[in-house]
Design an enzyme around this catalytic site. Sequence first.
Site, PDB file in Angstrom:
ATOM      1  N   ASP A  30     -11.768  -0.738   8.315  1.00 28.65           N
ATOM      2  CA  ASP A  30     -10.456  -0.845   8.972  1.00 28.65           C
ATOM      3  C   ASP A  30     -10.037   0.445   9.652  1.00 28.65           C
ATOM      4  OD1 ASP A  30     -10.319  -3.367   7.938  1.00 28.65           O
ATOM      5  OD2 ASP A  30      -8.743  -2.949   6.479  1.00 28.65           O
ATOM      6  N   ARG A 110       0.573   6.592  -3.917  1.00 26.32           N
ATOM      7  CA  ARG A 110       1.107   6.468  -2.553  1.00 26.32           C
ATOM      8  C   ARG A 110       2.065   7.596  -2.165  1.00 26.32           C
ATOM      9  NH1 ARG A 110      -3.187   4.005  -1.207  1.00 26.32           N
ATOM     10  NH2 ARG A 110      -3.265   1.751  -1.516  1.00 26.32           N
ATOM     11  N   ASP A 139       1.940  -1.998  -0.422  1.00 28.14           N
ATOM     12  CA  ASP A 139       1.600  -0.652   0.049  1.00 28.14           C
ATOM     13  C   ASP A 139       2.232  -0.310   1.393  1.00 28.14           C
ATOM     14  OD1 ASP A 139       0.238   0.358  -2.117  1.00 28.14           O
ATOM     15  OD2 ASP A 139      -1.589  -0.707  -1.592  1.00 28.14           O
ATOM     16  N   SER A 190     -10.935  -7.199  -2.726  1.00 26.78           N
ATOM     17  CA  SER A 190     -10.309  -6.039  -2.113  1.00 26.78           C
ATOM     18  C   SER A 190      -9.976  -5.080  -3.252  1.00 26.78           C
ATOM     19  CB  SER A 190      -9.039  -6.477  -1.392  1.00 26.78           C
ATOM     20  OG  SER A 190      -8.191  -5.375  -1.217  1.00 26.78           O
TER      21      SER A 190
HETATM   22  N1  ARG Z   1      -0.879  -4.813  -6.536  1.00 24.77           N
HETATM   23  C1  ARG Z   1      -1.055  -3.435  -6.781  1.00 24.77           C
HETATM   24  C2  ARG Z   1       0.108  -2.622  -6.306  1.00 24.77           C
HETATM   25  O1  ARG Z   1       0.808  -3.078  -5.465  1.00 24.77           O
HETATM   26  C3  ARG Z   1      -2.360  -2.900  -6.238  1.00 24.77           C
HETATM   27  C4  ARG Z   1      -2.645  -3.134  -4.790  1.00 24.77           C
HETATM   28  C5  ARG Z   1      -3.927  -2.455  -4.430  1.00 24.77           C
HETATM   29  N2  ARG Z   1      -4.696  -3.047  -3.407  1.00 24.77           N
HETATM   30  C6  ARG Z   1      -5.840  -3.725  -3.592  1.00 24.77           C
HETATM   31  N3  ARG Z   1      -6.534  -3.946  -2.547  1.00 24.77           N
HETATM   32  N4  ARG Z   1      -6.232  -4.168  -4.727  1.00 24.77           N
HETATM   33  O2  ARG Z   1       0.334  -1.544  -6.778  1.00 24.77           O
END
Ligand code: ARG
Length: 429
Positions: A30, A110, A139, A190
Amino acid sequence: MVASKKTPAKASAPKAKKEKVVLAYSGGLDTSVDIRWLQDNYNVDVVAVAINVGQPPSSDDIVARALRNGAIRAEFFDAKGEFVTDYIWPALKGNAMYQNVYPLSTAVARPLITKKLVEIAKEEGATYIAHGCTAKGNDQVRFDVGITSQNPDLKIIAPMREWITTREEEIEYAKKNGIEIIVKKSSPYSRDENLWGNSCECGVLEDPWAEPPAGVWAYTVDPEKAPAKPTYIEIGFEKGVPVSLDGKKMGGVELITALNDIAGKNGVGRIDHIEDRLVGIKSRETYECPAAITLITAHKELEALTLPKDTIEFKRIVEQRFSQLIYDGLWFGGLCESLIKFIDSTQEYVTGTVKVKLYRGTATVVGRTSPYSLYDTGLSTYAKGDSFNHKSAEGFIYCWGLPGMTLNKAHAEPVKKKACCKKAAPKKK
Ligand code: ARG
């Protein structure tokens, strides 16, 4: 502020210096195609910034590849140390868990990533920051809000939110434009990985009834196949922060890495979660957080030994709100910062050692000790050496039970007690 593709400020002036965008770059498919996509769609110069928070290294030099793919500058920052001291430790001191099960491994990284991006944007005089988040996740909120709350003048570009595409289309775009990409074997999942844990979604996990297949788990041994004998470890804490493992002083990165390994080998840290996303969607996600689960379990137990009851009870309420703020992308400014200060102030005496038994998927605290322990054997013992004042019990219990006795009496004899409140008999018509 979310950037508009149609009106890149000053972009059309002939020969004018191009505006810059700082791209949160991972070296994956990406963000590799994003370098070109940003140039094509926003007429900007791209500064690619990769931030290492403990994800597995790429098989090539992603900085050099970003430059070959057209970035005017590419940087790789090892932010593991800062991640641990400024983000993971505060989260641990706050026993941060979203919905009581997810140690917020993705969420807590983050703020650090946005902080770095904002710093580089300032250094570069950039107008934009770009990230690879999609429109359906948490995110994007954490990036957008994290960035704008640190610098409201920055505009956000989220190519994956604007350019709804498939993996195949992206590979096609890369081929057509001569973009160098590393196409890994396509995975149905993912993932997001860092020192505090690894998250996994998509594929068969989208069926909440389906047991996660073995391939989902990449960092932990199946508890059924874990060693038949338990592993005992001793974690030393100072003011709420882990500082040693089995008596050996360790820095945070080293300690977490070692624990991920030891606890992971014992099948500890697997989580299967139906999660409520900030954007209103329920999702099914699995996590592997061996070190986080072990440390939070141990830390809570040390608090049980060293903090007074009311502090623990109040702190647990604060912890819930704190966890929610981290999940919701509200680390910077406001309440979260104040809660971190409160939590810190509770940790002054959370010092000591916790003995944890790791065994087939479980991390159980089996011993704890502290120079500031509030556990007083004289008070608690039923054996010799009892120092408790037994005579005080009766008086205490009388007072403790007094409100209940008073209430019972009042309810059992309402007329006699409340003569003044007697209703006047209704007048005859
Ligand atoms: N759902 C979790 C969060 O919002 C993890 C998201 C991470 N992304 C992934 N591709 N698993 O903190």
